[in-house]
Write an enzyme that holds these catalytic residues in place. Structure first.
Site, PDB file in Angstrom:
ATOM      1  N   HIS A  19       0.840  -1.206   0.000  1.00  0.00           N
ATOM      2  CA  HIS A  19       0.000   0.000   0.000  1.00  0.00           C
ATOM      3  C   HIS A  19       0.871   1.251   0.000  1.00  0.00           C
ATOM      4  CE1 HIS A  19      -3.360  -2.493   2.134  1.00  0.00           C
ATOM      5  NE2 HIS A  19      -3.269  -2.758   0.859  1.00  0.00           N
ATOM      6  N   ASP A 117      -5.864   5.142   1.147  1.00  0.00           N
ATOM      7  CA  ASP A 117      -5.900   4.032   0.190  1.00  0.00           C
ATOM      8  C   ASP A 117      -7.152   3.181   0.382  1.00  0.00           C
ATOM      9  OD1 ASP A 117      -5.337   2.132   2.203  1.00  0.00           O
ATOM     10  OD2 ASP A 117      -3.184   2.471   2.004  1.00  0.00           O
ATOM     11  N   SER A 368       2.651  -6.273  -8.264  1.00  0.00           N
ATOM     12  CA  SER A 368       3.396  -7.230  -9.097  1.00  0.00           C
ATOM     13  C   SER A 368       2.818  -7.267 -10.498  1.00  0.00           C
ATOM     14  CB  SER A 368       3.336  -8.622  -8.474  1.00  0.00           C
ATOM     15  OG  SER A 368       3.978  -8.630  -7.223  1.00  0.00           O
TER      16      SER A 368
HETATM   17  N1  UDP Z   1       8.550  -7.154  -3.734  1.00  0.00           N
HETATM   18  C1  UDP Z   1       9.913  -7.127  -3.939  1.00  0.00           C
HETATM   19  N2  UDP Z   1      10.633  -8.250  -3.678  1.00  0.00           N
HETATM   20  C2  UDP Z   1      10.075  -9.408  -3.229  1.00  0.00           C
HETATM   21  C3  UDP Z   1       8.671  -9.432  -3.035  1.00  0.00           C
HETATM   22  C4  UDP Z   1       7.943  -8.288  -3.296  1.00  0.00           C
HETATM   23  O1  UDP Z   1      10.482  -6.109  -4.363  1.00  0.00           O
HETATM   24  O2  UDP Z   1      10.797 -10.391  -3.031  1.00  0.00           O
HETATM   25  C5  UDP Z   1       7.758  -5.939  -4.028  1.00  0.00           C
HETATM   26  C6  UDP Z   1       7.119  -6.034  -5.393  1.00  0.00           C
HETATM   27  O3  UDP Z   1       7.980  -5.506  -6.389  1.00  0.00           O
HETATM   28  C7  UDP Z   1       5.849  -5.216  -5.209  1.00  0.00           C
HETATM   29  C8  UDP Z   1       5.494  -5.407  -3.739  1.00  0.00           C
HETATM   30  O4  UDP Z   1       6.691  -5.835  -3.097  1.00  0.00           O
HETATM   31  O5  UDP Z   1       6.098  -3.862  -5.466  1.00  0.00           O
HETATM   32  C9  UDP Z   1       4.421  -6.452  -3.532  1.00  0.00           C
HETATM   33  O6  UDP Z   1       3.192  -5.891  -3.827  1.00  0.00           O
HETATM   34  P1  UDP Z   1       1.992  -6.733  -4.426  1.00  0.00           P
HETATM   35  O7  UDP Z   1       0.842  -5.811  -4.570  1.00  0.00           O
HETATM   36  O8  UDP Z   1       2.413  -7.438  -5.661  1.00  0.00           O
HETATM   37  O9  UDP Z   1       1.725  -7.868  -3.362  1.00  0.00           O
HETATM   38  P2  UDP Z   1       1.451  -7.843  -1.780  1.00  0.00           P
HETATM   39  O10 UDP Z   1       2.798  -7.953  -1.163  1.00  0.00           O
HETATM   40  O11 UDP Z   1       0.748  -6.549  -1.449  1.00  0.00           O
HETATM   41  O12 UDP Z   1       0.622  -9.054  -1.587  1.00  0.00           O
END
Ligand code: UDP
Length: 471
Positions: A19, A117, A368
């Site tokens: 977020h 958000d 992602s």
């Molecule tokens: N991310 C990263 N490295 C990792 C895992 C996640 O940089 O090993 C970053 C990814 O690039 C994205 C965010 O963390 O910007 C994850 O957001 P997303 O909405 O995809 O998933 P959530 O973590 O909210 O379930």
């Protein structure tokens, strides 16, 4: 005296690095193009703040400052409370502290808007009391926003659980959606999270405006429908994709990137399930064996297994841990020529922008998803929690840029199937089609963000309104 100060915006993110990240990028865009300054006001539970702090400390403090509100306690909540309830409660329990911070900002800055958000609508009363217009930055798709806006009506006109609805729901301009694919917190009418969602979704209509992290050409039908619905709906601004910019700075020595440098073009599958995604030991073993069976190159970001929750790490992004204890015996040795296993975290945007990356096995988190679109990487869609099944529907059924995984009767994706998806995506004909489609989305995203692009114009419209408000 207030008039000569730059217009100032307060941003209140709810917990989760997924977020905060796009909100930080939004602030950077508005600073760069429209000269706003910002204060991030951050509600929290007192734990696991390191990733947030790291992100905020890197910003120019003259233009973007931040404060953490006093931590709230969850000691009174039952152990099985849903993540969404906790997220919403973090904010609700911070409202009086938020009110004080906002009052201070109205006195010390030219405060023109409050941006919250997905789970931030509980702030609207405070914002309205202080005459600060509340805007939502919706960090997901127009499809999900459409469900959120229609949800109060669905709640009133149906009585069964949504997964038992016999027919898919047709939201205006969207792909048909099965009730079982709706976001997690609405899947059990008796759960506290359901009540949170009903309350929250009702409030959406009283926002001053809703910015969506998507773009018109990605979801033309949904955005057209928002326009046509007109009255009763706040203005909806497609401003995305707002994502982290891929820069090699600070990642020069990174193991993933050095390893990718040595691999052929578009040959590597990136496997990662967001900041919080976790699997059972059984599913983890199937995934490992599937990757091995596929014979394809991969980078796998591994988190330790969890038997009860698919989002066990959401409030607890882990540090590194030795994965050999929960991977099949000998797996690391057998796959060392083709695979790289990374504990916990990888520089995802840099990996996705690398020319050796040819596919992404993802949990379909919206950040992602957007990062894959911007870099033209086709997907294998394996949704786990939150609204990810809806993202899967958009990616697989709507945009046709992803292969969707199938679960067996026990809810497991089997190794043979995983191997088939991976081979299909990286070297199969279907993969070629998906890759071409994804490259089309990449071009459309680039256009939306160009100087005269649809998202650039939409954001400029919001900026104009904010600047006009208090001049
Ligand atoms: N991310 C990263 N490295 C990792 C895992 C996640 O940089 O090993 C970053 C990814 O690039 C994205 C965010 O963390 O910007 C994850 O957001 P997303 O909405 O995809 O998933 P959530 O973590 O909210 O379930």
């Amino acid at each position: 005296q207030n008039l000569i100060k730059p217009p100032h915006v307060a941003i209140v993110p709810t917990p989760g690095i997924g977020h905060l990240t796009p909100l930080v990028e939004l602030a950077k865009l508005l600073l760069f193009h429209h000269n706003f300054t910002f204060t991030f006001i951050i509600p929290n539970d007192g734990l696991h703040l390191a990733p947030q702090k790291k992100l905020l400390e890197a910003l120019d403090p003259q233009a973007i400052s931040y404060i953490f509100l006093p931590p709230v306690s969850f000691d009174d909540l039952p152990d099985d409370v849903m993540v969404e309830t906790k997220i919403a409660l973090t904010l609700t329990r911070s409202l009086s502290a938020l009110r004080i911070s906002l009052i201070e900002l109205t006195e010390s800055t030219r405060l023109v808007a409050l941006v919250v958000d997905l789970f931030g609508a509980d702030t609207f009363d405070v914002a309205n009391e202080l005459h600060v217009p509340p805007y939502i930055f919706f960090p997901s798709s127009a499809l999900v926003l459409s469900l959120v806006l229609h949800f109060p009506h669905l709640h009133e006109t149906t009585t069964c659980e949504y997964r038992d609805l016999p027919e898919p729901i047709q939201l205006p301009g969207c792909v048909p959606l099965h009730g079982r694919d709706f976001m997690d917190p609405v899947q059990d009418r008796s759960n506290e999270a359901y009540k949170v969602m009903v309350r929250m979704c009702k409030k959406y209509r009283s926002a001053a405006g809703i910015m969506v992290n998507s773009f018109v050409d990605l979801e033309p039908g949904a955005f057209k429908a928002f326009k046509e619905q007109g009255q009763g709906l706040p203005p909806v601004y497609p401003v995305g994709p707002v994502i982290k910019i891929s820069s090699a700075d600070g990642f020069e020595g990174n193991e993933c990137l050095r390893w990718l440098d040595k691999q052929p073009n578009e040959s590597v599958l990136f496997v990662s399930f967001g900041s919080g995604g976790t699997f059972s030991q059984e599913q983890m073993t199937e995934l490992a064996l599937g990757l091995e069976l596929s014979g394809q190159r991969f980078i796998w970001v591994v988190k330790s297994p969890n038997e009860t929750a698919k989002n066990a790490n959401y409030f607890n992004v882990q540090g590194s841990e030795d994965p050999s204890g929960f991977l099949p015996h000998g797996f690391l040795e057998r796959t060392k020529e083709v695979g790289l296993v990374v504990p916990s975290w990888a520089p995802q945007v840099q990996v996705l922008s690398h020319q050796s990356t040819g596919g992404f096995l993802t949990h379909c988190g919206w950040n992602s998803t957007l990062e894959s679109i911007v870099h033209g990487v086709p997907l294998i869609a394996w949704p786990l929690y939150a609204e990810q099944r809806m993202n899967r529907a958009l990616l697989v059924d709507g945009l046709k840029v992803a292969l969707g995984v199938k679960l067996n009767d026990k809810g497991i994706v089997e190794s043979q199937d995983i191997a088939k998806y991976v081979r299909g995506l990286i070297e199969g004909d279907e993969g070629k089609l998906l890759r071409n489609k994804m490259k089309g989305c990449k071009e459309a995203a680039k256009l939306a963000l160009s100087q005269e692009g649809s998202s650039t114009k939409s954001l400029a419209e919001v900026a104009q309104i904010w600047k006009g408000l208090k001049i």
